[in-house]
Design an enzyme around this catalytic site. Sequence first.
Site, PDB file in Angstrom:
ATOM      1  CE  LYS A 111      -4.415  -1.640   1.678  1.00 23.68           C
ATOM      2  NZ  LYS A 111      -5.397  -1.632   2.765  1.00 23.68           N
ATOM      3  CE  LYS A 213      -5.482  -8.404  -1.658  1.00 22.64           C
ATOM      4  NZ  LYS A 213      -5.319  -8.104  -0.289  1.00 22.64           N
ATOM      5  CE  LYS A 216     -13.507  -3.930   0.495  1.00 23.14           C
ATOM      6  NZ  LYS A 216     -13.475  -3.557   1.909  1.00 23.14           N
TER       7      LYS A 216
HETATM    8  P1  TYM Z   1     -10.809  -5.854   4.143  1.00 23.37           P
HETATM    9  O1  TYM Z   1     -11.843  -4.829   4.440  1.00 23.37           O
HETATM   10  O2  TYM Z   1      -9.802  -5.560   3.091  1.00 23.37           O
HETATM   11  O3  TYM Z   1     -11.496  -7.215   3.724  1.00 23.37           O
HETATM   12  C1  TYM Z   1     -12.542  -7.780   4.503  1.00 23.37           C
HETATM   13  C2  TYM Z   1     -12.396  -9.296   4.533  1.00 23.37           C
HETATM   14  O4  TYM Z   1     -12.418  -9.822   3.204  1.00 23.37           O
HETATM   15  C3  TYM Z   1     -11.301 -10.688   3.007  1.00 23.37           C
HETATM   16  N1  TYM Z   1     -10.874 -10.626   1.601  1.00 23.37           N
HETATM   17  C4  TYM Z   1     -10.758 -11.686   0.797  1.00 23.37           C
HETATM   18  N2  TYM Z   1     -10.980 -12.999   0.991  1.00 23.37           N
HETATM   19  C5  TYM Z   1     -10.778 -13.829  -0.051  1.00 23.37           C
HETATM   20  N3  TYM Z   1     -10.370 -13.413  -1.274  1.00 23.37           N
HETATM   21  C6  TYM Z   1     -10.122 -12.108  -1.525  1.00 23.37           C
HETATM   22  N4  TYM Z   1      -9.737 -11.705  -2.735  1.00 23.37           N
HETATM   23  C7  TYM Z   1     -10.316 -11.174  -0.455  1.00 23.37           C
HETATM   24  N5  TYM Z   1     -10.173  -9.833  -0.353  1.00 23.37           N
HETATM   25  C8  TYM Z   1     -10.516  -9.514   0.908  1.00 23.37           C
HETATM   26  C9  TYM Z   1     -10.237 -10.145   3.942  1.00 23.37           C
HETATM   27  O5  TYM Z   1      -9.262 -11.115   4.237  1.00 23.37           O
HETATM   28  C10 TYM Z   1     -11.062  -9.748   5.143  1.00 23.37           C
HETATM   29  O6  TYM Z   1     -11.298 -10.876   5.972  1.00 23.37           O
HETATM   30  N6  TYM Z   1      -7.554  -5.431   7.911  1.00 23.37           N
HETATM   31  C11 TYM Z   1      -8.857  -5.966   7.530  1.00 23.37           C
HETATM   32  C12 TYM Z   1      -9.984  -5.416   8.362  1.00 23.37           C
HETATM   33  C13 TYM Z   1      -9.825  -5.551   9.839  1.00 23.37           C
HETATM   34  C14 TYM Z   1      -9.936  -6.748  10.610  1.00 23.37           C
HETATM   35  C15 TYM Z   1      -9.744  -6.358  11.964  1.00 23.37           C
HETATM   36  C16 TYM Z   1     -10.177  -8.076  10.280  1.00 23.37           C
HETATM   37  C17 TYM Z   1      -9.559  -4.537  10.718  1.00 23.37           C
HETATM   38  N7  TYM Z   1      -9.527  -5.015  11.989  1.00 23.37           N
HETATM   39  C18 TYM Z   1      -9.779  -7.301  13.016  1.00 23.37           C
HETATM   40  C19 TYM Z   1     -10.207  -9.012  11.321  1.00 23.37           C
HETATM   41  C20 TYM Z   1     -10.005  -8.616  12.656  1.00 23.37           C
HETATM   42  C21 TYM Z   1      -9.116  -5.581   6.083  1.00 23.37           C
HETATM   43  O7  TYM Z   1      -8.602  -4.618   5.570  1.00 23.37           O
HETATM   44  O8  TYM Z   1     -10.079  -6.325   5.477  1.00 23.37           O
END
Ligand code: TYM
Length: 351
Positions: A111, A213, A216
Amino acid sequence: KPLVFSGVQPTGNLHLGNYLGAIRKFVALQDSNDCIYCVVDLHSITAQLVHDDLASQTRSITAAFLAAGIDPKKHIVFNQSRVMQHAELAWIFNCVARIGWMNRMTQFKDKAGKDRENASLGLLAYPSLMAADILVYRATHVPVGDDQKQHLELTRDIAQKFNNDFSARIAELGLGVEMQMGDETVNGFFPLTEPIIGGPAARVMSLRDGSKKMSKSDPSDLSRINLTDDADTLSKKIKKAKTDPEALPGEVDGLAGRPEADNLVGIYAGLADTTREAVLKEFGGQQFSVFKPALADLAVHKLAPVADEMRRLIADPGHIDAVLRDGGERAGAIAEETMHSVRDIIGLLQD
Ligand code: TYM
C-alpha cells in the site's frame, strides 16, 4: 470461552472475495459462538484521509452483514469509531510493538508503494489497531481471508509480548488466565488468537489475472464481482473472465499451473458450499463454454437475494444507525472492562 471477532473496511464495493472469504464465514460461525462484527472505519482513513462518503459506506457494509444473515440482536454489529477503546488500546500496542515488525508487513509495503517515507504513520501502525480491535474483546477466533494471515500473526506477537512484559503485574493483580505456550504454562491477560482461514475461497483471485487477488482497489471493474452487480453485469463478467483453452480436469491436481481455471472452480465451490473435488466431479472434461454459464447462474442465484436485501436495508438508514448505536453500546461495555484492567496492569492512574 470462544469469542469470534472480525472486521471489514468501509471502502469501495464489497466483492465476491470479501463475501466468500469473510462474510459467509461470519454467518456460519454465529450459530455456535458469540460474535462481534465491526465496520472498521478508522482503518479506512489510513490509506486516504478524506472520503466524501464514509458514513454511507459504513451503512452499506452494515447492510451487507445483515443481508447476508448476521443477527445483530444475538451478536454485536457496530462501527469501530464509536468505541474509543479501540484507539486507546491501539496506542498502547504502538508502544508494545516494534517498528521493525510493522516494516515487515507485506500489506504495508504494497500500500505504501515506493514512497514509503510519505505514507501516513497510521498506515504503518494499521496492524496495531487491528490487534486492538480483536484484543479489546479478548477474542479467541478471527475469521478472515488469506490476505490477513500476517496481520493475525502480528496480533499474536503483540499479545505475547504484552503478556510477557507484564507477567508479574498480571499475576499480582490476579488478571491472568492460564495458557499453554509450547511446553510452558503462562499466566497471560490476552489470548493468543486463532485465525479461521480456509475453504475453497480463502483467496479469490482477479477475474482478469489469476496471479492477483480480487480487490476493491483494482482499477478494472471487470476484475471483480461486486455484491451489488445486477444479473446481466455478473454474467458478462464471468463470460469475459480470463481462462485457458483446455477443458476442466477431472481431478484437483489437474488445476496446477492453471490459476484462472483454479480460481473459477474455487469460486463455484465457495458459492455452492462444497469442495473443488466435488465441482470437478460434476464438470471435469467440460469446456468453459459449459462451465461459465453454470457458474453465472449459481452466482446470480446466491448473490441476487443478498443484493436485494442490501438495497432494501440501505433505503432505511435510520434502522441501520439504530443497529450500530445499540451494537456500539454493548461493545463499549466489554471494551471498557478490558481497558480498565489494561490501565491497571500498565500502572496508569485511574479511579
Ligand atoms: P478488508 O476490508 O480488506 O477485507 C474484509 C475481509 O475480506 C477478506 N478478503 C478476501 N478474501 C478472499 N479473497 C479475496 N480476494 C479477499 N479480499 C478480501 C479479507 O481477508 C477480510 O477478511 N484489515 C482488515 C480489516 C480488519 C480486521 C480487523 C479483520 C480490521 N480489523 C480485526 C479481522 C479482525 C481488512 O482490511 O479487510
